[in-house]
Design an enzyme around this catalytic site. Sequence first.
Site, short mmCIF file in Angstrom:
data_model
loop_
_atom_site.label_atom_id
_atom_site.label_comp_id
_atom_site.label_asym_id
_atom_site.label_seq_id
_atom_site.Cartn_x
_atom_site.Cartn_y
_atom_site.Cartn_z
N ASP A 38 0.84 -1.20 0.00
CA ASP A 38 0.00 0.00 0.00
C ASP A 38 0.87 1.25 0.00
OD1 ASP A 38 -2.28 1.63 0.10
OD2 ASP A 38 -2.33 1.61 2.29
N HIS B 296 -2.14 0.15 12.28
CA HIS B 296 -2.15 -1.26 11.87
C HIS B 296 -0.74 -1.73 11.57
CE1 HIS B 296 -2.99 1.37 8.33
NE2 HIS B 296 -1.92 0.74 7.86
N GLN C 209 -3.74 -5.30 6.01
CA GLN C 209 -3.39 -4.35 7.07
C GLN C 209 -4.30 -4.61 8.26
OE1 GLN C 209 -4.00 -0.92 4.56
NE2 GLN C 209 -1.82 -0.44 4.51
N ARG D 105 5.15 11.95 11.49
CA ARG D 105 3.76 12.04 11.03
C ARG D 105 3.02 10.81 11.51
NH1 ARG D 105 1.15 9.56 6.77
NH2 ARG D 105 -0.49 10.70 5.68
N ASP E 42 0.20 8.51 11.22
CA ASP E 42 -0.69 8.18 10.12
C ASP E 42 -2.04 7.69 10.63
OD1 ASP E 42 -1.05 7.46 7.17
OD2 ASP E 42 -1.32 5.50 8.10
N GLU F 244 -2.03 13.27 10.87
CA GLU F 244 -2.74 13.10 9.61
C GLU F 244 -4.22 12.90 9.94
OE1 GLU F 244 -3.60 10.34 5.77
OE2 GLU F 244 -3.29 9.55 7.79
N HIS G 154 1.05 12.66 -1.68
CA HIS G 154 1.14 11.32 -2.27
C HIS G 154 -0.23 10.72 -2.52
CE1 HIS G 154 0.20 10.46 1.87
NE2 HIS G 154 -0.04 9.20 1.56
N ARG H 88 -3.31 6.42 -7.92
CA ARG H 88 -2.48 7.39 -7.20
C ARG H 88 -1.04 7.40 -7.71
NH1 ARG H 88 -3.79 5.66 -1.12
NH2 ARG H 88 -3.43 3.64 -2.12
#
Length: 614
Positions: free
Chosen positions: A117, A160, A228, A258, A260, A302, A369, A494
């Site tokens: 991912d 996760h 995950q 960061r 997440d 985030e 991203h 993406r």
Amino acid sequence: MTIQDETIFRRRLTRHMDELRWLYMELYNDEGMFDQLCADLHRFAEARGDALKARDLLREADPGWYQSQELVGMMLYIDNFGGNLKGVRGNLPYFTELGVNCLHLMPFLNTVPERSDGGYAVSDFRTVRPDLGTMADLESLTAACHAKGIQVCMDFVMNHTSEDHEWAKRARRGEQEYRNRYFFYTDPAIPAEYEKTVPQVFPTTAPGNFTWLEDCGQYVMTTFYPYQWDLNYRNPRVFNEMMGNFLFLANRGMDIIRIDAVPYIWKQLGTGCRNLPQVHTIVRMMRMIGEIVCPSVILLGEVVMEPVKVVPYFGTVDKPECHLLYNVTTMCTTWHTVATRDTRLLRKQLDSVNSLPRQYTFLNYLRCHDDIGWGLDYGTLRSFGMEEIPHKKYLNDYFLGLTGGSNSRGELYNDDPVTGDARFCGTTASLCGVEKAAAEGDASALDRALRFDLTLHAMMFLQSGIPMLFSGDEIAQTNDYSYKADPDKAADSRYLHRGKMRWDLAQRREDPSAPEGRIFRGLQTLNEIRRHSPAFSPSADIWTLDTGDDGLLSIGRYAEGQKIIGIFNFTEWDKRVTLPYDRGVFTEMLTGESYTLQDLTVPAYGFYYMEQRF
């Protein structure tokens, strides 16, 4: 640990001990595990290198260092930018040349490639992905960055682990201690109850919030993707060991971590499992743990949600949580403004941000991203005559280049044929029309597209907070369609804007007639203006102005006898504007030319930075 280091650690621990113990016991009511946590904090403080300890002392004396107007960031993928960590280190002069002094390294911890991912399915929190290098390479890079005055940011994926993580493997084999670190259920009724209240993150590509494991006859919670597995923070061992991973990484030389997907980390049956009070307890404890062991390290949260749910992650003045948060709503509202040529919602959003306490610091960006979702203020848009569902369709069609006189070139991400909802992807340059104009050989259209690209960056730089560039945007890099030929990436659009750094194009960055040079040199100039202008200080007054034209946005800043008025044209037409409350002569900061703000012509897709000194 020296006597002096021990004294410093005890001082920091004592400062936070009562609150940390109270919060920990409120969640876990386990004295033994709390004592273990404190022992771990001492161990990681002892292991922290001398250079980082010295950095901690400097940052303790200047706790608002990260709010500096000199801080400008760039997000990058290590492999795409430099091949590996050593390659990034070898290219540090490139960042200095541009004026970037904060690198956000996209996920680099060990993953299984076909289930990564993009690096957010971590199989080992204490090793680097082998193709990128080693932990020693990482420490060499962070030390080299610090020597050049460059800060380093990384992602800490705390919601996760990968199913390939050692904990997950042992849970899968039936070890109860490790199953207790996740959410395992034999009875399908419990996952079914969760599904009644928990929204789906990826309803088309990864529907549901649980995955059935045939080999062990269990359901496991998987909010994002089946590989995950969500961690169970109701288990104090999970919290302690993840804080150990956090501190291990901080000790490798990180300046910003960061966190997440932080709103998701506490799960409770009968709720949406988002933004629960326990999440804020955990983030508050993380803030204190950092201040005890590594006070030079700050937290970037985030929180990709509407503003009412984002701002609480700053905490309060007395009990702060995150130091920085993403300004996601302004980002997506900016692209709404691009498509509609209507600045009203963007102005309202900026006014909302500007009304917040000064210590609340946002990280501003045009692209990152990830995809861009339409988390807009639909109540306000409805008052403008824009209904949510048809408006989302219009926006997505616009960025596909299908409607609204669009010059944009993008792709949808995770579009849902049932609801008609979708998000979209593309580089800043392609979304501004650079790709289309270049393909058609239209020099006039290319000039406008590049002007618009720089205008959007100039607007972002003028906002309150820290500007963050996305690697490749500084040379107007367009979409990379090669991902479609890679079976591991083809289903994820993406990767359209995650292409490899075009170093061949970057060679043209000094040529002012080339697209690459025009954007690169323009960003250099914006960096210099921001760094040396008093009106860009974090304590400056900042406001929006009424231009009388919905196609124009104007932002003012004032500090220490300097006023800057930014005027930004979101339309393809030249616009005339008079700002009646700003009389006298202004100097345009990029050209040095003199103007008044009476009957001023702002070029199509263009901008001005107008300055007055008092």
